[in-house]
Design a protein around this motif. Structure first.
Motif, PDB file in Angstrom:
ATOM      1  N   UNK A   2      15.903 -35.280  23.042  1.00 30.67           N
ATOM      2  CA  UNK A   2      16.808 -34.255  23.549  1.00 30.67           C
ATOM      3  C   UNK A   2      17.957 -34.944  24.275  1.00 30.67           C
ATOM      4  N   UNK A   3      19.147 -34.393  24.137  1.00 29.09           N
ATOM      5  CA  UNK A   3      20.311 -34.918  24.836  1.00 29.09           C
ATOM      6  C   UNK A   3      20.947 -33.818  25.678  1.00 29.09           C
ATOM      7  N   UNK A   4      21.343 -34.183  26.879  1.00 35.67           N
ATOM      8  CA  UNK A   4      22.086 -33.291  27.745  1.00 35.67           C
ATOM      9  C   UNK A   4      23.207 -34.062  28.410  1.00 35.67           C
ATOM     10  N   UNK A   5      24.036 -33.359  29.141  1.00 37.55           N
ATOM     11  CA  UNK A   5      25.075 -33.979  29.959  1.00 37.55           C
ATOM     12  C   UNK A   5      24.907 -33.477  31.378  1.00 37.55           C
ATOM     13  N   UNK A   6      24.887 -34.415  32.324  1.00 37.58           N
ATOM     14  CA  UNK A   6      24.783 -34.093  33.749  1.00 37.58           C
ATOM     15  C   UNK A   6      26.195 -33.990  34.313  1.00 37.58           C
ATOM     16  N   UNK A   7      26.522 -32.827  34.865  1.00 38.28           N
ATOM     17  CA  UNK A   7      27.865 -32.638  35.426  1.00 38.28           C
ATOM     18  C   UNK A   7      27.788 -31.854  36.728  1.00 38.28           C
ATOM     19  N   UNK A   8      28.881 -31.860  37.431  1.00 39.66           N
ATOM     20  CA  UNK A   8      29.044 -31.083  38.650  1.00 39.66           C
ATOM     21  C   UNK A   8      30.462 -30.550  38.660  1.00 39.66           C
ATOM     22  N   UNK A  42      29.850 -31.098  22.965  1.00 42.63           N
ATOM     23  CA  UNK A  42      28.422 -31.424  22.896  1.00 42.63           C
ATOM     24  C   UNK A  42      27.635 -30.360  22.141  1.00 42.63           C
ATOM     25  N   UNK A  43      28.148 -29.139  22.081  1.00 43.28           N
ATOM     26  CA  UNK A  43      27.513 -28.096  21.276  1.00 43.28           C
ATOM     27  C   UNK A  43      27.552 -28.490  19.808  1.00 43.28           C
ATOM     28  N   UNK A  44      28.715 -28.899  19.333  1.00 38.79           N
ATOM     29  CA  UNK A  44      28.853 -29.285  17.930  1.00 38.79           C
ATOM     30  C   UNK A  44      28.041 -30.538  17.604  1.00 38.79           C
ATOM     31  N   UNK A  45      27.866 -31.418  18.604  1.00 44.63           N
ATOM     32  CA  UNK A  45      27.161 -32.674  18.373  1.00 44.63           C
ATOM     33  C   UNK A  45      25.648 -32.522  18.388  1.00 44.63           C
ATOM     34  N   UNK A  46      25.141 -31.346  18.772  1.00 41.22           N
ATOM     35  CA  UNK A  46      23.704 -31.125  18.759  1.00 41.22           C
ATOM     36  C   UNK A  46      22.996 -31.405  20.065  1.00 41.22           C
ATOM     37  N   UNK A  47      23.746 -31.554  21.167  1.00 44.42           N
ATOM     38  CA  UNK A  47      23.104 -31.709  22.471  1.00 44.42           C
ATOM     39  C   UNK A  47      22.324 -30.439  22.792  1.00 44.42           C
ATOM     40  N   UNK A  48      21.246 -30.588  23.559  1.00 44.85           N
ATOM     41  CA  UNK A  48      20.408 -29.442  23.880  1.00 44.85           C
ATOM     42  C   UNK A  48      20.978 -28.619  25.031  1.00 44.85           C
ATOM     43  N   UNK A  49      21.555 -29.294  26.035  1.00 47.41           N
ATOM     44  CA  UNK A  49      22.005 -28.528  27.198  1.00 47.41           C
ATOM     45  C   UNK A  49      23.082 -29.278  27.983  1.00 47.41           C
ATOM     46  N   UNK A  50      23.810 -28.499  28.766  1.00 47.11           N
ATOM     47  CA  UNK A  50      24.725 -28.979  29.793  1.00 47.11           C
ATOM     48  C   UNK A  50      24.088 -28.652  31.130  1.00 47.11           C
ATOM     49  N   UNK A  51      23.833 -29.682  31.931  1.00 47.55           N
ATOM     50  CA  UNK A  51      23.146 -29.543  33.215  1.00 47.55           C
ATOM     51  C   UNK A  51      24.196 -29.559  34.322  1.00 47.55           C
ATOM     52  N   UNK A  52      24.257 -28.482  35.101  1.00 50.42           N
ATOM     53  CA  UNK A  52      25.277 -28.344  36.138  1.00 50.42           C
ATOM     54  C   UNK A  52      24.611 -28.438  37.513  1.00 50.42           C
ATOM     55  N   UNK A  53      24.791 -29.590  38.148  1.00 50.66           N
ATOM     56  CA  UNK A  53      24.240 -29.806  39.492  1.00 50.66           C
ATOM     57  C   UNK A  53      25.070 -29.032  40.514  1.00 50.66           C
ATOM     58  N   UNK A  54      24.489 -28.828  41.706  1.00 53.49           N
ATOM     59  CA  UNK A  54      25.216 -28.066  42.720  1.00 53.49           C
ATOM     60  C   UNK A  54      24.600 -28.291  44.089  1.00 53.49           C
ATOM     61  N   UNK A  55      25.406 -28.144  45.105  1.00 51.77           N
ATOM     62  CA  UNK A  55      24.965 -28.182  46.489  1.00 51.77           C
ATOM     63  C   UNK A  55      26.050 -27.568  47.364  1.00 51.77           C
TER      64      UNK A  55
END
Length: 488
Positions: A2-8, A42-55
């Motif tokens: 599975x692939x995701x991207x970690x972002x904020x 990343x949707x077109x590339x087949x990544x599973x999710x975009x992970x949006x960190x927060x605080x």
């Protein structure tokens, strides 16, 4: 994998400096188009999710906003990630979205409704990254709380918080309660909508959940803690765990521990998806990739490291004796009550000496809270990812961008084709709800061995009141104001 991207929703991720570089578009984080572009790539590339960190927190020095944090954009400023998700879902076809939300600042009813809404509007592509917060001493002051709640107690509160939300998502509406019969003028069957009640030490709720069942009912439950208490929480609640480790041995041990604790809770240990962060710098040639990584490293400084570490752990490294260890401050004030993983990794054990403050600064320069780092040409990067997978029982990776979104685009163009050739990624990206994509079970709902599944409304009447096993109900009103703290 599975692939995701970690972002904020801030200038950059990982507590490192990158936004001033010409390859970075991080300063555009206030633009919706910036996030739509990343999600579509990343949707077109087949990544599973975009992970949006927060605080809600931010780095401090002597109780004030750290000058370096404000000047350099280190974990400051930030925006609310939940607000952007519905727009991104509309512009993508299959990508999942994991939104960080703390336990304690809102009542569980508010969180349950928010995620039910997001699950509807994303057509079942939403996950909840459950955290007890970060920079909890800052958040306590910001929200007007009298004091910070200690690490393990925050997790006990979080267990109750999740139980209350699960009661609402799973227990109020039967599967066929929603009718929407225009001819009969019947929207829902009242006999199949039940009062749900929960009474615990910190939270209580009794009533009807007004949000109709969403595609997943419960969002996919993520958790990002590998402290001892964090692993216990994950074993009970999580469907996916963001493992905080930076070596293969430590990663393998953390995953083994989590799976063993999951099994002890009567759950399938392989049902939990394990993810680590990885910073990938890739270019057509090894030399180009190394040069690009050096450009990133040249932007970093001790002041940047200290600002990030203070935010994550409550410890100001620059105020300490550089030749001493972290023991000189642990146990005082907020130190050690947050970011435990980022503390214990430097305090020694198993025959290893504790790191000095100088060594901690050097180890975190250019790394921040990032996980693994791989730099090289496309084949070298694919080899590195495969080595980690094969050695650790890991399920996937989240890219932690350096110069976003360009390095994500580079990964998609250069590395994804190699991974597909090696059958590490499917030729055609998977579809369905986020839970279906992660689990491969073909079901949008919680697995039957997850504790939340037992809360599902059954025909024939209202479910009994649910109480938590973590603590007895209090004699007086429950304390529903809590202060979050890092669950890492």
């Amino acid at each position: 994998m599975h692939l995701g991207v970690f972002e904020v929703l801030g200038p950059q991720v990982g507590g490192t400096l990158s936004w001033p570089h010409p390859r970075s578009a991080g300063a555009n984080f206030t633009s919706l188009d910036h996030w739509v572009h990343l999600a579509q790539v990343i949707d077109r590339a087949g990544f599973t999710f975009l992970f949006l960190a927060d605080t809600f927190g931010y780095p401090t020095a002597d109780g004030e906003l750290a000058e370096t944090a404000a000047a350099r954009g280190i974990n400051f400023p930030t925006l609310d990630p939940a607000v952007v998700v519905t727009a991104l879902a509309r512009e993508t076809e299959r990508l999942g979205f994991v939104v960080t939300s703390p336990t304690g600042l809102d009542h569980p009813v508010q969180t349950a409704r928010r995620f039910a809404t997001l699950d509807h509007f994303t057509e079942g592509r939403i996950g909840w990254n459950i955290v007890t917060g970060s920079a909890q001493d800052v958040v306590a002051e910001l929200f007007g709380h009298d004091e910070m709640v200690l690490h393990d107690e925050r997790y006990a509160m979080a267990d109750e918080y999740v139980d209350t939300a699960l009661n609402l998502w799973e227990g109020s509406w039967e599967d066929d309660a929603l009718v929407v019969d225009r001819a009969a003028g019947l929207y829902a069957d009242p006999a199949k909508i039940h009062r749900v009640s929960f009474e615990g030490r910190w939270f209580r709720s009794s009533g009807y959940f007004a949000s109709p069942p969403s595609p997943q009912r419960t969002p996919v439950l993520f958790q990002a803690g590998t402290s001892e208490r964090g692993r216990a929480f994950a074993a009970r609640n999580a469907e996916a765990v963001f493992v905080q480790a930076t070596t293969m041995d430590a990663t393998a041990q953390a995953i083994a521990d989590i799976r063993a604790e999951v099994a002890a809770h009567g759950r399938d240990p392989q049902s939990v998806t394990t993810i680590i962060g990885v910073t990938v710098v890739v270019a057509p040639t090894h030399a180009e990739a190394v040069a690009r990584r050096r450009e990133f490293e040249a932007l970093q400084s001790d002041e940047i490291v200290a600002a990030l570490y203070s935010h994550n752990t409550g410890i100001d490294l620059l105020s300490l004796d550089p030749d001493g260890t972290l023991e000189q401050v642990l146990g005082r004030g907020a130190a050690g009550q947050t970011g435990q993983t980022n503390i214990t990794r430097f305090t020694g054990g198993d025959g290893e000496p504790a790191k000095t403050v100088r060594e901690v600064l050097d180890a975190l320069r250019g790394r921040g809270t990032r996980g693994f780092a791989i730099t090289g040409d496309p084949v070298e990067v694919a080899d590195g990812l495969e080595r980690i997978l094969d050695a650790t029982d890991l399920d996937g990776f989240m890219l932690e961008p350096v110069f976003a979104p360009r390095d994500v685009e580079d990964f998609v163009d250069l590395v994804v084709p190699v991974l597909r050739e090696r059958s590490r990624l499917p030729q055609v990206p998977t579809t369905g709800t986020l839970r279906e994509q992660l689990s491969g079970r073909g079901s949008a709902h919680l697995a039957t061995d997850h504790p939340g599944a037992s809360r599902r409304a059954r025909p024939g009447g209202a479910e009994p009141a649910r109480t938590t096993a973590s603590a007895p109900a209090p004699a007086g009103p429950p304390r529903q104001r809590t202060t979050p703290g890092s669950d890492r």
